[in-house]
Design an enzyme around this catalytic site. Structure first.
Site, PDB file in Angstrom:
ATOM      1  N   GLY A  35       7.369  29.107  26.159  1.00 25.25           N
ATOM      2  CA  GLY A  35       5.965  29.437  25.875  1.00 25.25           C
ATOM      3  C   GLY A  35       5.415  28.528  24.781  1.00 25.25           C
ATOM      4  N   ALA A  36       5.682  27.213  24.940  1.00 22.78           N
ATOM      5  CA  ALA A  36       5.383  26.259  23.857  1.00 22.78           C
ATOM      6  C   ALA A  36       3.981  25.680  23.949  1.00 22.78           C
ATOM      7  CB  ALA A  36       6.410  25.125  23.894  1.00 22.78           C
ATOM      8  N   ASN A  37       3.226  26.056  24.977  1.00 18.66           N
ATOM      9  CA  ASN A  37       1.924  25.410  25.158  1.00 18.66           C
ATOM     10  C   ASN A  37       0.800  26.064  24.356  1.00 18.66           C
ATOM     11  OD1 ASN A  37       2.450  27.355  27.610  1.00 18.66           O
ATOM     12  ND2 ASN A  37       0.250  27.343  27.286  1.00 18.66           N
TER      13      ASN A  37
ATOM     14  N   GLY B  21      -0.299  29.081  20.957  1.00 20.34           N
ATOM     15  CA  GLY B  21       0.059  30.017  19.893  1.00 20.34           C
ATOM     16  C   GLY B  21       1.276  29.614  19.070  1.00 20.34           C
TER      17      GLY B  21
ATOM     18  N   GLY C 173       4.384  29.394  19.818  1.00 23.46           N
ATOM     19  CA  GLY C 173       5.303  28.450  20.449  1.00 23.46           C
ATOM     20  C   GLY C 173       4.846  27.018  20.227  1.00 23.46           C
TER      21      GLY C 173
ATOM     22  N   SER D 142       9.053  41.480  16.876  1.00 26.69           N
ATOM     23  CA  SER D 142       7.690  41.810  16.446  1.00 26.69           C
ATOM     24  C   SER D 142       7.705  42.957  15.447  1.00 26.69           C
ATOM     25  CB  SER D 142       6.859  42.241  17.655  1.00 26.69           C
ATOM     26  OG  SER D 142       5.617  42.772  17.233  1.00 26.69           O
TER      27      SER D 142
ATOM     28  N   TYR E  16       4.636  46.827  25.824  1.00 25.48           N
ATOM     29  CA  TYR E  16       4.805  45.723  24.865  1.00 25.48           C
ATOM     30  C   TYR E  16       5.864  46.078  23.821  1.00 25.48           C
ATOM     31  CZ  TYR E  16       3.930  42.080  21.461  1.00 25.48           C
ATOM     32  OH  TYR E  16       4.102  41.023  20.598  1.00 25.48           O
TER      33      TYR E  16
HETATM   34  N1  LIG Z   1       0.734  36.747  17.440  1.00 24.65           N
HETATM   35  C1  LIG Z   1       1.343  37.738  16.799  1.00 24.65           C
HETATM   36  O1  LIG Z   1       0.838  38.295  15.818  1.00 24.65           O
HETATM   37  C2  LIG Z   1       2.695  38.189  17.252  1.00 24.65           C
HETATM   38  C3  LIG Z   1       3.281  39.261  16.558  1.00 24.65           C
HETATM   39  C4  LIG Z   1       4.550  39.647  16.915  1.00 24.65           C
HETATM   40  C5  LIG Z   1       5.235  38.987  17.923  1.00 24.65           C
HETATM   41  N2  LIG Z   1       4.624  37.976  18.590  1.00 24.65           N
HETATM   42  C6  LIG Z   1       5.382  37.332  19.673  1.00 24.65           C
HETATM   43  O2  LIG Z   1       5.289  35.930  19.568  1.00 24.65           O
HETATM   44  C7  LIG Z   1       5.341  35.341  20.875  1.00 24.65           C
HETATM   45  C8  LIG Z   1       4.183  34.389  21.051  1.00 24.65           C
HETATM   46  O3  LIG Z   1       2.975  35.100  20.835  1.00 24.65           O
HETATM   47  P1  LIG Z   1       1.584  34.341  20.633  1.00 24.65           P
HETATM   48  O4  LIG Z   1       0.771  35.184  19.750  1.00 24.65           O
HETATM   49  O5  LIG Z   1       1.809  32.921  20.311  1.00 24.65           O
HETATM   50  O6  LIG Z   1       0.983  34.470  22.114  1.00 24.65           O
HETATM   51  P2  LIG Z   1       0.076  33.472  22.953  1.00 24.65           P
HETATM   52  O7  LIG Z   1      -0.749  32.627  22.071  1.00 24.65           O
HETATM   53  O8  LIG Z   1      -0.585  34.310  24.002  1.00 24.65           O
HETATM   54  O9  LIG Z   1       1.155  32.523  23.662  1.00 24.65           O
HETATM   55  C9  LIG Z   1       2.056  33.064  24.567  1.00 24.65           C
HETATM   56  C10 LIG Z   1       2.827  31.954  25.224  1.00 24.65           C
HETATM   57  O10 LIG Z   1       3.765  32.549  26.138  1.00 24.65           O
HETATM   58  C11 LIG Z   1       3.566  31.941  27.406  1.00 24.65           C
HETATM   59  N3  LIG Z   1       3.929  32.802  28.525  1.00 24.65           N
HETATM   60  C12 LIG Z   1       3.401  33.995  28.885  1.00 24.65           C
HETATM   61  N4  LIG Z   1       3.991  34.420  30.014  1.00 24.65           N
HETATM   62  C13 LIG Z   1       4.903  33.478  30.382  1.00 24.65           C
HETATM   63  C14 LIG Z   1       5.820  33.336  31.452  1.00 24.65           C
HETATM   64  N5  LIG Z   1       5.905  34.251  32.441  1.00 24.65           N
HETATM   65  N6  LIG Z   1       6.622  32.248  31.497  1.00 24.65           N
HETATM   66  C15 LIG Z   1       6.538  31.297  30.537  1.00 24.65           C
HETATM   67  N7  LIG Z   1       5.677  31.363  29.510  1.00 24.65           N
HETATM   68  C16 LIG Z   1       4.869  32.445  29.438  1.00 24.65           C
HETATM   69  C17 LIG Z   1       2.092  31.582  27.449  1.00 24.65           C
HETATM   70  O11 LIG Z   1       1.873  30.657  28.485  1.00 24.65           O
HETATM   71  P3  LIG Z   1       0.454  30.632  29.294  1.00 24.65           P
HETATM   72  O12 LIG Z   1      -0.493  29.848  28.423  1.00 24.65           O
HETATM   73  O13 LIG Z   1       0.815  29.956  30.561  1.00 24.65           O
HETATM   74  O14 LIG Z   1       0.014  32.062  29.464  1.00 24.65           O
HETATM   75  C18 LIG Z   1       1.944  31.014  26.050  1.00 24.65           C
HETATM   76  O15 LIG Z   1       2.455  29.719  25.995  1.00 24.65           O
HETATM   77  C19 LIG Z   1       5.348  36.501  21.870  1.00 24.65           C
HETATM   78  O16 LIG Z   1       6.668  36.741  22.282  1.00 24.65           O
HETATM   79  C20 LIG Z   1       4.843  37.675  21.041  1.00 24.65           C
HETATM   80  O17 LIG Z   1       5.366  38.902  21.489  1.00 24.65           O
HETATM   81  C21 LIG Z   1       3.383  37.570  18.286  1.00 24.65           C
END
Ligand SMILES: NC(=O)c1ccc[n+]([C@@H]2O[C@H](COP(=O)([O-])OP(=O)(O)OC[C@H]3O[C@@H](n4cnc5c(N)ncnc54)[C@H](OP(=O)(O)O)[C@@H]3O)[C@@H](O)[C@H]2O)c1
Length: 310
Positions: free
Chosen positions: A20-22, A24, A26, A150, A175
């Site tokens: 999921g590096a594209n 947020g 990642g 999380s 979630y």
């Molecule tokens: N942001 C926070 O405050 C927070 C807090 C606690 C934990 N987290 C955790 O941190 C991680 C990243 O969160 P984020 O906030 O950066 O979210 P984000 O900006 O929505 O990014 C999510 C990433 O995961 C990818 N993804 C989703 N479904 C996928 C799949 N089936 N196969 C491969 N890649 C997939 C997305 O790709 P697409 O662009 O193709 O959808 C995107 O690259 C998550 O695991 C989340 O639970 C985040």
């Protein structure tokens, strides 16, 4: 002195895979590691978004070495193919299990394999990926697996007795369960690696990280990667006292992946829980509960059809 992610020691010679590096966390994890000299593999489901992220990193980090890999964590066949490619690499120093659905669907959906979609995406695919890349991790001295958890694990609890949520699905429960499962898995993985004689600082470590509360409207704008509108920026900035940008949220993940003093079974997150520099944190009791972990492990192997060689 606290660990400073802005001045990382050189990571030249290391290969790091980020799911999921594209977007947020990642993306910023990948950019930060590439800036420190690591070769970074961007494992993403959408090739156009993956290329945009790779282009952005190359533009922002002169000399960055990044490549892309097709991976849909919600599709176990895609996970199997990605793992086969990763096992061809000479080494993997860190496998960062970050991809996730953070805004789950209101109604229950299932993956191609028939599993509840949020669990499949956030957890089951990562379980299978880690199991299937164990060969390359094992032949890389001092390698790490970094499951991304999380702080929702502090707000909601579950003994993980109903993984598929067939009759009691709601988006928050789905979630929370997926992230509790990631943490339970991360700590159990480290215990099993050690028990098998494969863990410790020369072997494979599992270090769990969480990013606090990190939101895109407080994150630098990058074309094709993070382009929040003015209203999103405005609303997100109203939450400034208890949030941070995803560029900062990535630091706990980066620290777990490269801090030489990080040991297996540790838990890193922002110092002030929701924000701040990365520091050691105490996980919830459920996260390290061995009975919950054993049940989850057995069920995960049954559901995915993938067995850990541990
Ligand atoms: N942001 C926070 O405050 C927070 C807090 C606690 C934990 N987290 C955790 O941190 C991680 C990243 O969160 P984020 O906030 O950066 O979210 P984000 O900006 O929505 O990014 C999510 C990433 O995961 C990818 N993804 C989703 N479904 C996928 C799949 N089936 N196969 C491969 N890649 C997939 C997305 O790709 P697409 O662009 O193709 O959808 C995107 O690259 C998550 O695991 C989340 O639970 C985040």
């Amino acid at each position: 002195m606290s660990w400073d992610p802005a001045v990382l020691p050189s990571q030249a010679g290391k290969t790091i895979v980020v799911t999921g590096a594209n977007a947020g966390l990642g993306y910023f994890t990948s950019e930060t590691l590439a800036r420190a000299g690591a070769q970074v593999v961007l494992a993403c489901r959408n090739p156009i978004k993956a290329d945009a992220a790779a282009t952005a990193i190359r533009g922002r980090v002169p000399g960055a070495v990044v490549s892309t890999l097709s991976l849909d964590t919600a599709d176990l066949e895609s996970v199997r193919r990605a793992a086969a490619e990763l096992n061809e690499l000479p080494r993997i120093d860190a496998l960062i299990l970050n991809a996730g659905i953070v805004h789950p669907p209101k109604d229950r959906e299932v993956s191609l394999d028939g599993n509840e979609l949020v669990l499949a995406t956030n957890y089951l695919g990562h379980f299978a990926l880690a199991a299937q890349t164990l060969p390359v991790l094992q032949r890389t001295p001092g390698s790490r697996v970094i499951p991304v958890g999380s702080l929702i694990t502090r707000l909601m609890d579950s003994a993980l007795t109903d993984l598929q949520l067939e009759t009691r699905y709601n988006s928050a429960t789905a979630y929370a369960q997926s992230k509790i499962a990631m943490q339970v898995f991360g700590f159990e993985l480290d215990r099993r690696l050690r028990a098998a004689g494969l863990g410790g600082s020369d072997g494979v470590r599992s270090v769990v990280a969480h990013p606090g509360y990190s939101i895109s409207g407080r994150t630098p704008g990058i074309r094709g990667v993070n382009e929040p509108g003015l209203m999103k920026r405005f609303v997100d900035n109203l939450q400034a006292p208890f949030t941070q940008g995803k560029n900062r949220g990535a630091f706990a993940i980066v620290r777990a992946a490269v801090d030489p003093d990080a040991t297996g079974g540790q838990y890193y997150g922002p110092r002030f829980v929701v924000k701040g520099r990365p520091a050691l944190q105490t996980p919830t009791r459920t996260s390290t509960d061995r009975r919950v972990a054993e049940r989850l492990w057995t069920e995960s192997e049954q559901i995915t059809g993938v067995t850990f060689a541990l």
